[in-house]
Scaffold this active site. Structure first.
Site: not given
Length: 454
Positions: A62, A96, A193, A255
């Site tokens: 990430d 994130h 999403n 996530s």
């Protein structure tokens, strides 16, 4: 290669000055912990009496992670930024990666670590593996995913969290993922999403656990991508987590759901170190739950998979070990994982290689005829013995327990059927967490009060 993270830019809600570390009264700081409704839904205090994930390393592929965040300090390893080659534990802008790390292995801060964000597996270590991003959308050259996965595998990660999407996989990417599966690493990927019934190549890759999102009533979030590859769901609405550019964020997204599944996997790998990744997935699948009114659906369901995770049940229920792959598919050309758990009673530990060896044994026609005659002779003796035993009334029950080989205790993975593990409403909490029109986590979501999903 272009990574399209439809999951990254989840709408973080900045926490204003009153909640900054060290500047807020205790009641305000405690509100951050109170906002973590999934911990209440999971009965995390009971979970942590069984396992905290200690000794397990979870790679977070990430954004790099802020290892100086008070809720993560000491739980984040140096890691690697695959673009720069430097460490991946000093992020102070992109949120994130830090958010995912905190959901998995945050430990909170303050007296008794009672304040701030706590992860589902607070005893685990985070191995940050940074991937490039610009304007919240990662953009890697070919081989970027492969480099990240290979680094995670080579540096001791037994769980890898991938809260991003990728439309195409290169040959190098597929080889790296296949190698991770072969090395018995538990791979977790978020479904995305967009609320569409289409999953990308990474989410669909054999051996990964694809995770969708549910709200606090256990019902699927309306923006959670879905498809037949969906295996599990987990909390993904109004999720409070740590951040790098600010103390905390509040967001919706698959996530976050994937991170909770990675945390659950860390708990199980610590409690059951001899189980394979497939057998860990088996425990999560066999103990998953469904919302009220959905207990009779055919599983796996494109939206729910086998249901939402119930970590305490997964840790404590008496679940047969099952086959090494459990519900996970094996990448083409690969055999079952060689590392980890014992084979279930009655299950074969051999695969296609054994059959190939028999074909290449070189037995001639004469030898085959001789073997056949020998087998017939042995069979005749067995028939005589069995008949004799029947006459004397000495026959016992069929092998494999009641019901024979297919009865209770039989080996292998069986898709979950509606039953005692699908109890309604475990995510619907009393008091402020009950479903209310327009309230946090209400289903369907209330747009004016929900942060955006991407």
């Amino acid at each position: 290669m272009s990574f399209t993270r439809t999951l990254r830019a989840v709408g973080g809600v900045a926490v204003a000055g009153a909640l900054l570390f060290g500047s807020a009264p205790a009641a305000s700081a405690d509100q951050i912990r109170d906002d973590q409704w999934p911990l209440k839904a999971f009965d995390a205090e009971s979970v942590w009496k069984v396992s905290t994930g200690k000794g397990v390393t979870v790679a977070v592929i990430d954004d790099p992670v802020d290892s100086d965040h008070p809720d993560l300090r000491g739980n984040v390893l140096r890691g690697k930024d695959v673009e720069s080659g430097g460490p991946a534990n000093h992020e102070d802008q992109r949120d994130h990666g830090t958010a995912m790390a905190s959901i998995i292995a945050g430990h909170g801060h303050g007296a008794g670590n009672s304040e701030g964000v706590k992860g589902l597996a607070p005893g685990a270590k985070i191995l940050p593996v940074g991937i490039p991003s610009g304007d919240s959308i990662p953009d890697l050259d070919s081989g970027g995913l492969a480099d990240a996965v290979n680094y995670a595998v080579d540096n001791g990660a037994s769980v890898i969290n991938m809260s991003f999407g990728q439309s195409t996989l290169s040959a190098e990417d597929k080889q790296a993922l296949s190698n991770a599966v072969k090395k018995d690493v538990f791979l977790v990927v978020a479904t995305g999403n967009d609320g569409v019934g289409r999953l990308d190549q990474l989410t669909s890759f054999p051996g990964v656990v694809a995770v969708g999102a549910v709200d606090n009533s256990g019902r699927v979030w309306d923006e959670s991508n879905y498809g037949r590859q969906t295996m599990l769901t987990a909390p993904g609405t109004r999720i409070r987590s740590a951040a790098a550019s600010k103390p905390y964020r509040l967001a919706n997204g698959t996530s976050d759901s994937a991170a909770y599944v990675s945390g659950a996997a860390a708990l199980l790998r610590a409690k059951f170190p001899d189980l394979t990744a497939g057998q860990i997935a088996n425990r999560l699948v066999k103990t998953a739950g469904l919302p009220p009114g959905q207990a009779g659906m055919k599983l796996p369901d494109p939206h729910y998979g086998y249901g939402f995770i119930k970590p305490f049940s997964a840790l404590t229920k008496d679940i047969p070990t099952g086959s090494k792959n459990g519900p996970l598919k094996t990448p083409k050309g690969d055999s079952a994982p060689s590392a980890g758990g014992a084979t279930a009673p009655g299950a074969s530990s051999t695969g296609g290689d054994q059959a190939n060896g028999q074909k290449a044994s070189g037995l001639g026609p004469g030898a085959i005829v001789g073997i056949a005659l020998g087998v017939l002779a042995v069979a005749a003796v067995i028939v005589i013995v069995v008949v004799s035993q029947k006459k004397k009334g000495r026959n016992g029950p069929p092998p494999g327990g009641p019901g024979g080989f297919g009865g209770p205790g039989g080996a292998g993975f069986t898709p979950q059927q509606p039953g005692p593990y699908q109890q309604p409403g475990p995510y619907q909490q009393p008091g402020p967490y009950q479903q209310q029109p327009g309230g946090p986590g209400a289903y369907p979501p209330a747009p004016p009060t929900q942060p955006p999903g991407r």
